[in-house]
Design a protein around this motif. Structure first.
Motif, mmCIF file in Angstrom:
data_model
loop_
_atom_site.group_PDB
_atom_site.id
_atom_site.type_symbol
_atom_site.label_atom_id
_atom_site.label_comp_id
_atom_site.label_asym_id
_atom_site.label_seq_id
_atom_site.Cartn_x
_atom_site.Cartn_y
_atom_site.Cartn_z
ATOM 1 N N PRO A 35 60.176 81.050 63.757
ATOM 2 C CA PRO A 35 60.893 80.978 62.471
ATOM 3 C C PRO A 35 59.914 80.688 61.341
ATOM 4 C CG PRO A 35 61.903 79.566 64.144
ATOM 5 C CD PRO A 35 60.584 79.985 64.692
ATOM 6 N N VAL A 36 60.269 81.113 60.145
ATOM 7 C CA VAL A 36 59.458 80.798 58.973
ATOM 8 C C VAL A 36 60.358 80.249 57.874
ATOM 9 C CG1 VAL A 36 57.579 82.421 59.371
ATOM 10 C CG2 VAL A 36 59.625 83.191 58.181
ATOM 11 N N ALA A 37 59.798 79.354 57.094
ATOM 12 C CA ALA A 37 60.467 78.866 55.887
ATOM 13 C C ALA A 37 59.833 79.578 54.700
ATOM 14 C CB ALA A 37 60.297 77.355 55.757
ATOM 15 N N ILE A 38 60.656 80.179 53.834
ATOM 16 C CA ILE A 38 60.133 80.912 52.687
ATOM 17 C C ILE A 38 60.770 80.402 51.397
ATOM 18 C CG2 ILE A 38 59.688 82.991 54.044
ATOM 19 C CD1 ILE A 38 62.199 84.233 52.828
ATOM 20 N N ARG A 39 60.044 80.505 50.324
ATOM 21 C CA ARG A 39 60.564 80.236 48.991
ATOM 22 C C ARG A 39 60.644 81.564 48.271
ATOM 23 N NH1 ARG A 39 58.225 75.143 46.306
ATOM 24 N NH2 ARG A 39 59.655 74.326 47.892
ATOM 25 N N TYR A 40 61.868 81.981 47.915
ATOM 26 C CA TYR A 40 62.108 83.353 47.450
ATOM 27 C C TYR A 40 62.659 83.364 46.029
ATOM 28 C CZ TYR A 40 63.436 88.281 47.771
ATOM 29 O OH TYR A 40 63.543 89.639 47.581
ATOM 30 N N THR A 41 62.184 84.353 45.248
ATOM 31 C CA THR A 41 62.697 84.578 43.900
ATOM 32 C C THR A 41 63.365 85.943 43.863
ATOM 33 O OG1 THR A 41 60.864 83.297 42.960
ATOM 34 C CG2 THR A 41 62.114 84.700 41.457
ATOM 35 N N ASP A 42 64.684 85.992 43.607
ATOM 36 C CA ASP A 42 65.382 87.275 43.624
ATOM 37 C C ASP A 42 65.158 88.035 42.324
ATOM 38 O OD1 ASP A 42 67.101 86.230 41.697
ATOM 39 O OD2 ASP A 42 68.716 85.803 43.097
ATOM 40 N N ARG A 43 65.780 89.227 42.211
ATOM 41 C CA ARG A 43 65.520 90.090 41.054
ATOM 42 C C ARG A 43 66.055 89.501 39.756
ATOM 43 N NH1 ARG A 43 69.567 95.190 42.437
ATOM 44 N NH2 ARG A 43 71.523 94.024 42.535
ATOM 45 N N ASP A 44 66.962 88.533 39.843
ATOM 46 C CA ASP A 44 67.482 87.873 38.647
ATOM 47 C C ASP A 44 66.701 86.608 38.295
ATOM 48 O OD1 ASP A 44 69.554 89.768 38.309
ATOM 49 O OD2 ASP A 44 70.753 88.738 39.847
ATOM 50 N N GLY A 45 65.634 86.327 39.046
ATOM 51 C CA GLY A 45 64.806 85.164 38.754
ATOM 52 C C GLY A 45 65.278 83.879 39.403
ATOM 53 N N ARG A 46 66.308 83.945 40.233
ATOM 54 C CA ARG A 46 66.803 82.740 40.908
ATOM 55 C C ARG A 46 65.920 82.421 42.117
ATOM 56 N NH1 ARG A 46 71.830 85.463 39.911
ATOM 57 N NH2 ARG A 46 71.695 86.294 42.038
ATOM 58 N N ARG A 47 65.573 81.150 42.280
ATOM 59 C CA ARG A 47 64.727 80.729 43.383
ATOM 60 C C ARG A 47 65.547 80.002 44.439
ATOM 61 N NH1 ARG A 47 59.077 78.463 40.691
ATOM 62 N NH2 ARG A 47 58.524 80.394 39.575
ATOM 63 N N SER A 48 65.151 80.195 45.681
ATOM 64 C CA SER A 48 65.857 79.520 46.776
ATOM 65 C C SER A 48 64.904 79.330 47.940
ATOM 66 C CB SER A 48 67.078 80.342 47.219
ATOM 67 O OG SER A 48 66.681 81.638 47.667
ATOM 68 N N ASP A 49 65.188 78.316 48.769
ATOM 69 C CA ASP A 49 64.439 78.062 49.992
ATOM 70 C C ASP A 49 65.274 78.546 51.165
ATOM 71 O OD1 ASP A 49 62.254 76.839 48.724
ATOM 72 O OD2 ASP A 49 63.365 74.948 48.562
ATOM 73 N N ARG A 50 64.663 79.328 52.030
ATOM 74 C CA ARG A 50 65.405 79.946 53.131
ATOM 75 C C ARG A 50 64.623 79.831 54.432
ATOM 76 N NH1 ARG A 50 68.912 84.153 50.916
ATOM 77 N NH2 ARG A 50 68.750 84.196 48.652
ATOM 78 N N THR A 51 65.353 79.970 55.531
ATOM 79 C CA THR A 51 64.748 80.065 56.856
ATOM 80 C C THR A 51 65.034 81.461 57.392
ATOM 81 O OG1 THR A 51 65.059 77.705 57.281
ATOM 82 C CG2 THR A 51 64.687 79.128 59.189
ATOM 83 N N LEU A 52 64.039 82.065 58.042
ATOM 84 C CA LEU A 52 64.181 83.438 58.517
ATOM 85 C C LEU A 52 63.587 83.577 59.906
ATOM 86 C CD1 LEU A 52 65.012 86.390 57.631
ATOM 87 C CD2 LEU A 52 62.603 86.703 57.003
ATOM 88 N N HIS A 53 64.293 84.328 60.759
ATOM 89 C CA HIS A 53 63.730 84.787 62.025
ATOM 90 C C HIS A 53 63.227 86.211 61.777
ATOM 91 C CE1 HIS A 53 66.382 81.894 64.627
ATOM 92 N NE2 HIS A 53 65.494 81.258 63.871
ATOM 93 N N PRO A 54 61.940 86.390 61.490
ATOM 94 C CA PRO A 54 61.439 87.708 61.080
ATOM 95 C C PRO A 54 61.245 88.660 62.258
ATOM 96 C CG PRO A 54 59.633 86.141 61.122
ATOM 97 C CD PRO A 54 60.877 85.365 61.462
ATOM 98 N N TYR A 55 61.822 89.867 62.135
ATOM 99 C CA TYR A 55 61.716 90.861 63.194
ATOM 100 C C TYR A 55 60.579 91.852 62.945
ATOM 101 C CZ TYR A 55 66.385 89.291 64.595
ATOM 102 O OH TYR A 55 67.452 88.537 64.998
ATOM 103 N N GLY A 56 60.239 92.084 61.679
ATOM 104 C CA GLY A 56 59.194 93.060 61.407
ATOM 105 C C GLY A 56 58.907 93.177 59.930
ATOM 106 N N ILE A 57 57.770 93.775 59.621
ATOM 107 C CA ILE A 57 57.340 94.027 58.245
ATOM 108 C C ILE A 57 57.334 95.530 58.025
ATOM 109 C CG2 ILE A 57 55.420 93.810 56.614
ATOM 110 C CD1 ILE A 57 54.628 91.252 58.112
ATOM 111 N N VAL A 58 57.897 95.964 56.904
ATOM 112 C CA VAL A 58 58.057 97.396 56.630
ATOM 113 C C VAL A 58 57.511 97.715 55.242
ATOM 114 C CG1 VAL A 58 59.708 99.291 56.387
ATOM 115 C CG2 VAL A 58 60.098 97.504 58.093
#
Length: 327
Positions: free
Chosen positions: A155-178
């Motif tokens: 698992p990874v913890a990420i800090r993400y900024t969406d297209r509207d500029g909102r920031r959030s902290d999330r946890t993800l089980h990453p399956y692949g990079i595309v």
């Protein structure tokens, strides 16, 4: 580079990859006989490359323990492949412009002048028929962290900024990079909500691996997950169509990243290549591009929604009719 010299370098590369190589294996890989392999080994020894002969049933040749090749030894084909890879990476957003330029400069500095001039000629002669478009290269540390998590299913913890500029902290089980259309994405499952999610890597401000592991479920591969996410993402317009044809015909103009196709089950005596009605859904911020796409399908279709698209198609048909009637 002469053919024998190229074969000697190929032999050296095979030995450098590790382990003991039999004479038969080396002869097969290089395309020569066993006697020629022995002659090439003697040439390497004359160049102070420590090639050791290993006797016995599984004997052959190997490099002395601890020996490493000089920093860069490329033949013409390999150098051209590296250079074209750097150019393609820069054009498609797979690598940052500065990193590509500095890497190419370093390679050029250590190449023989004759080969460097030839590669410069290739680079100066290249032209592209389509602009590279917008690209967004992710942070290198973020990319490496998430790639390691994908490989080891952590698992990874990420800090993400969406297209509207909102920031959030999330946890993800990453399956692949595309990589898609000049952008990088990571796809996986958000364990807190149990749903598939796709994030742009250049919008991830921080990423760190978490303890534990996860099992990757069976299902679509990462690229298919990303494309399906594009087709079902939230946009201004929701379009529902029925199109008569084969799935292949529909996908030629409405690929998986644009639309989802609900295939109609074949009736008795039909196969998958039989033309029939299929349910198609897509989402878009604008509708003005769709009439031309539907016209290019050249298949019967029914617009179920929205009415605005129906009006746009009729307007296009009227314009084309007026053009065709002009003397």
């Amino acid at each position: 580079m002469s053919r024998p010299t190229g074969r000697v370098l190929t032999l050296l590369e095979l030995l450098q990859s590790g382990g003991t190589r039999t004479i038969a294996e080396l002869a097969d890989r290089i395309g020569v006989d066993g006697r020629t392999v022995r002659r090439y080994v003697d040439q390497l020894i004359d160049l102070d490359v420590p090639v050791e002969a290993v006797r016995g049933r599984y004997g052959g040749y190997r490099l002395a323990r601890g020996y490493r090749l000089p920093p860069l030894m490329l033949n013409d084909d390999e150098a051209l492949a590296v250079l074209l890879g750097l150019i393609a990476g820069q054009r498609t957003g797979l690598a940052a412009d500065t990193a590509s330029e500095t890497a190419a400069a370093k390679i050029r500095r250590v190449l023989p002048e004759r080969l460097a001039r030839r590669l410069d000629t290739v680079q100066q002669s290249l032209a592209f028929t389509k602009p590279s478009g917008e690209s967004a290269t992710p942070d290198t540390g973020t990319l490496l962290t998430i790639a390691d998590a994908v490989r080891h299913r952590r698992p990874v913890a990420i800090r993400y900024t969406d297209r509207d500029g909102r920031r959030s902290d999330r946890t993800l089980h990453p399956y692949g990079i595309v990589s898609h259309s000049g952008r990088w994405y990571v796809t996986g499952v958000d364990p807190e909500i149990g749903e598939n999610r796709t994030f742009r890597l250049d919008r991830i401000n921080d990423a760190r691996a978490l303890p534990g592991s996860f099992e990757k479920p069976a299902g679509p591969d990462p690229a298919q997950r990303v494309l399906s996410g594009f087709a079902t993402a939230s946009y201004r317009h929701e379009v529902t169509l029925r199109i008569h044809g084969t799935v292949k015909q529909i996908r030629a103009r409405l690929p998986a990243g644009v639309a989802s196709v609900e295939e109609s089950a074949p009736t008795a005596g039909e196969d998958l290549a039989t033309e029939r009605w299929h349910h198609v859904e897509l989402r878009a911020e604008r509708l003005d591009w769709l009439p031309a796409v539907l016209a290019s399908l050249d298949r019967p279709f029914v617009i179920e929604r929205p009415d605005e698209l129906r009006d746009l198609v009729i307007a296009l048909a009227d314009r084309l009719t007026s053009y065709a009637r002009q003397a």
